[in-house]
Design an enzyme around this catalytic site. Structure first.
Site, PDB file in Angstrom:
ATOM      1  N   GLU A  58       0.841  -1.200   0.000  1.00 15.13           N
ATOM      2  CA  GLU A  58       0.000   0.000   0.000  1.00 15.13           C
ATOM      3  C   GLU A  58       0.869   1.240   0.000  1.00 15.13           C
ATOM      4  O   GLU A  58       1.570   1.531   0.980  1.00 15.13           O
ATOM      5  CB  GLU A  58      -0.939   0.026   1.208  1.00 15.13           C
ATOM      6  CG  GLU A  58      -1.823   1.268   1.224  1.00 15.13           C
ATOM      7  CD  GLU A  58      -2.743   1.352   2.417  1.00 15.13           C
ATOM      8  OE1 GLU A  58      -3.328   2.424   2.637  1.00 15.13           O
ATOM      9  OE2 GLU A  58      -2.875   0.343   3.125  1.00 15.13           O
ATOM     10  N   LYS A  90      -8.297 -15.013  16.181  1.00 18.27           N
ATOM     11  CA  LYS A  90      -8.475 -14.627  14.776  1.00 18.27           C
ATOM     12  C   LYS A  90      -9.917 -14.278  14.436  1.00 18.27           C
ATOM     13  O   LYS A  90     -10.370 -14.479  13.315  1.00 18.27           O
ATOM     14  CB  LYS A  90      -7.956 -15.734  13.843  1.00 18.27           C
ATOM     15  CG  LYS A  90      -6.483 -16.062  14.072  1.00 18.27           C
ATOM     16  CD  LYS A  90      -6.010 -17.243  13.280  1.00 18.27           C
ATOM     17  CE  LYS A  90      -4.567 -17.566  13.646  1.00 18.27           C
ATOM     18  NZ  LYS A  90      -4.054 -18.769  12.988  1.00 18.27           N
ATOM     19  N   ASP A 145       1.827 -14.171  12.828  1.00 12.86           N
ATOM     20  CA  ASP A 145       0.693 -14.754  12.119  1.00 12.86           C
ATOM     21  C   ASP A 145      -0.190 -13.609  11.609  1.00 12.86           C
ATOM     22  O   ASP A 145      -0.833 -12.924  12.415  1.00 12.86           O
ATOM     23  CB  ASP A 145      -0.110 -15.643  13.073  1.00 12.86           C
ATOM     24  CG  ASP A 145      -1.204 -16.425  12.367  1.00 12.86           C
ATOM     25  OD1 ASP A 145      -1.599 -16.025  11.255  1.00 12.86           O
ATOM     26  OD2 ASP A 145      -1.673 -17.436  12.919  1.00 12.86           O
ATOM     27  N   HIS A 167      -2.447  10.034  -1.863  1.00 17.62           N
ATOM     28  CA  HIS A 167      -2.648   8.722  -2.473  1.00 17.62           C
ATOM     29  C   HIS A 167      -2.567   8.788  -3.990  1.00 17.62           C
ATOM     30  O   HIS A 167      -2.128   7.837  -4.631  1.00 17.62           O
ATOM     31  CB  HIS A 167      -3.998   8.140  -2.044  1.00 17.62           C
ATOM     32  CG  HIS A 167      -3.936   7.459  -0.714  1.00 17.62           C
ATOM     33  ND1 HIS A 167      -3.879   8.149   0.463  1.00 17.62           N
ATOM     34  CD2 HIS A 167      -3.887   6.137  -0.380  1.00 17.62           C
ATOM     35  CE1 HIS A 167      -3.816   7.300   1.475  1.00 17.62           C
ATOM     36  NE2 HIS A 167      -3.814   6.076   0.996  1.00 17.62           N
TER      37      HIS A 167
END
Length: 562
Positions: free
Chosen positions: A241, A373, A449, A547
């Site tokens: 990004e 998660k 993770d 951006h």
């Protein structure tokens, strides 16, 4: 059974007699020097045309009472075309899979043993790489060694499961190359942009990834220095990004020019919550009372702590749903993230409980009360992993000079966006601008993770004016940062290097757990910098402009796309 090939010296290779090149083994999709879709189309058309012609001719013979076994040259060619195309189509579309059902594992081992080179034979120094990715078979400059070709064919045919290659070949790089070539032949896709060489496949076996065929390249940027608790950290961030690293870097600059940030770790404990079913709700309540009774904690701790020299039980919290009992165990795990460690300790306690409560039926080692998660209020309230608060005071002149805005605008924006806006959205732990961006980038760079960014990104960002409204106090409270500096992906070369950059590589032998806690504070510090910079850009109306400059490709995609 050791089938690892030995690499000889250049001198030995020159002295060894040259063997004639092996005949190419014809496989489905390699029958013609054409793309596989064209080959399939040709054989399909040949099959249909041959069948239609023979059916028409045989019908004419039946009508004219001509013996069917009397055939001419054209009919012989049609029969040959029918048989050849049928064999090709059956081979390509899976008849070999049916054959593999009746194949025994002994035959597979014999096949691999036969495919391995003799013990006395050594590969020449100029031999092609054993697992090189082949392109179009007709145009490929190099061919696989004969033994690898046969193994690829057997994998494609379903005779050898792809997942046993590492174990049986004893060469993880070779296994990955063979699997990759099998995938290429099965799919007809070259996957040329996915690199194969340059990676240590031995390092991931049984730990990080199964059935590898390559690795994904991801850029890593550095934000910093982040001045946190009197130390300077250069924060590695793996991301695709645009603007993310640059924005976080600006936040780090603002923090450093204002004297730095400080952090505190409130809690440190990983959780696992099995679920068990009892005959009645009353019986489930008895087990709950036993687990939560302080008089029993020492006994439970002794049993739990047998699983590891680092695991130390901290507490058990229970909840009930009917006659189902959910038991949330919390324990310290040293410098490991600790999911496996706490799971082993929980299993020890469950085995112990079933001696006293034989009617307890353990449904699952994880009952989602952990909660791993998944966004969950229990993590937001009780915490999981490391609970961290990070804060800084940003001077008025820094807000104006570096962040290009003012204190009042930042405070108002945070209240309306991060607090009120998130409440309207019904957010759970999402009272921030983009904490997940920084958490995920650091997680990937340091071998954590990535899926645990779900709860690790729980964050509430607070801004308030201080010193008569001149300066800005900013803080991030993150109750469930789940990180480790040992185990999992942290031992891979690139990720280990990023941990070393932060000074938290491996376990801290003098103070177990301190490296993982320090990493958690760095994550919170990075989030603090990212929140500060993005909120400033939003307040100043710079987000779209930034951006458009840093997060748009300048390539002409019409020339890139096929």
């Amino acid at each position: 059974m050791d089938v690892r090939r030995k690499v000889g010296s250049a001198a030995a290779a020159a002295a060894a007699p040259r063997r004639p090149p092996p005949a190419a083994r014809v496989q489905a999709g390699d029958a013609l020097p054409l793309p596989i879709r064209h080959t399939n189309l040709i054989f399909s058309a040949l099959f249909a045309a041959s069948l239609a012609y023979l059916m028409r001719r045989w019908r004419e013979k039946i009508r004219s009472s001509t013996p069917l076994h009397v055939v001419g040259l054209v009919e012989m060619l049609a029969i040959f075309g029918l048989v050849a195309s049928l064999i090709y189509l059956l081979s390509f579309f899976g008849i070999a899979f049916v054959q593999s059902i009746v194949s025994s594992s002994d035959e597979d081992e014999d096949f691999l043993a036969a495919a391995a080179p003799p013990a006395g034979r050594q590969a020449t120094a100029t031999a092609p790489a054993p697992c090189a990715l082949l392109g179009n078979p007709a145009a490929a400059p190099e061919k696989m060694p004969e033994e690898d070709e046969e193994i690829v064919a057997s994998v494609v045919a379903g005779k050898i499961p792809s997942y046993v290659l590492e174990t049986r070949l004893g060469d993880c790089r070779r296994a990955a190359g063979i699997r990759r070539e099998a995938v290429r032949r099965l799919t007809g896709r070259e996957i040329e942009g996915l690199p194969l060489d340059g990676f240590d496949y031995d390092s991931i076996v049984g730990q990080c990834c199964e059935l590898p065929v390559g690795y994904v390249q991801l850029p890593v940027g550095i934000a910093g220095p982040l001045l946190l608790d009197g130390q300077r950290f250069y924060v590695p961030m793996a991301t695709t990004e645009g603007c993310l690293v640059a924005s976080t870097n600006r936040g780090c600059k603002a923090i450093a020019e204002s004297g730095g940030a400080s952090s505190v770790v409130l809690r440190d404990g990983m959780t696992r919550a099995p679920v068990a079913r009892l005959p009645t709700a009353r019986r489930a309540a008895e087990v709950k009372a036993f687990l939560e009774d302080p008089a029993n904690f020492e006994t439970l701790s002794v049993i739990f702590n047998r699983s590891s020299r680092f695991a130390r039980l901290q507490g058990v919290q229970c909840a009930m749903a009917g006659r189902n009992l959910y038991m949330r165990f919390t324990c310290s795990t040293g410098d490991a993230m600790g999911m496996n460690m706490v799971s082993k300790g929980v299993q020890n306690v469950l085995d112990f409980l079933q001696d006293d409560f034989p009617d307890m039926d353990v449904i699952s080692i994880s009952g989602n009360f952990c909660s791993d998660k998944k966004p969950a209020a229990v993590n937001w309230i009780e915490g999981r992993g490391k609970s961290v608060v990070c804060e800084a005071v940003i001077k008025e002149e820094v807000v104006k000079k570096v962040l290009k805005t003012n204190v009042q605008s930042l405070v108002e924006l945070n209240t309306i966006k991060n607090l009120a806006g998130s409440a309207i959205a019904g957010a759970l732990g999402g009272f921030n601008a983009h904490a997940s961006n920084i958490v995920t980038a650091i997680f990937i760079a340091t071998g954590q993770d990535p899926a645990q960014n779900v709860e690790s990104s729980h964050c509430i960002t607070m801004l308030e004016p201080i010193n008569d409204g001149k300066d800005l106090h900013i803080s991030v409270t993150m109750p469930s940062i789940e990180v480790g500096t040992v185990g999992g992906g942290t031992q891979l070369a690139s990720q280990s290097a990023c941990l070393d950059l932060l000074g938290v590589k491996g376990a801290n032998r003098d103070c177990p757990g301190s490296n993982a806690r320090l990493l958690a504070t760095v994550v919170a510090g990075g989030v603090l910098a990212g929140e500060l910079s993005l909120l400033s850009a939003l307040a100043a109306g710079q987000v779209v402009k930034s951006h458009m400059k840093y997060n748009r490709s300048s390539k002409d995609m019409s020339k890139v796309l096929p």
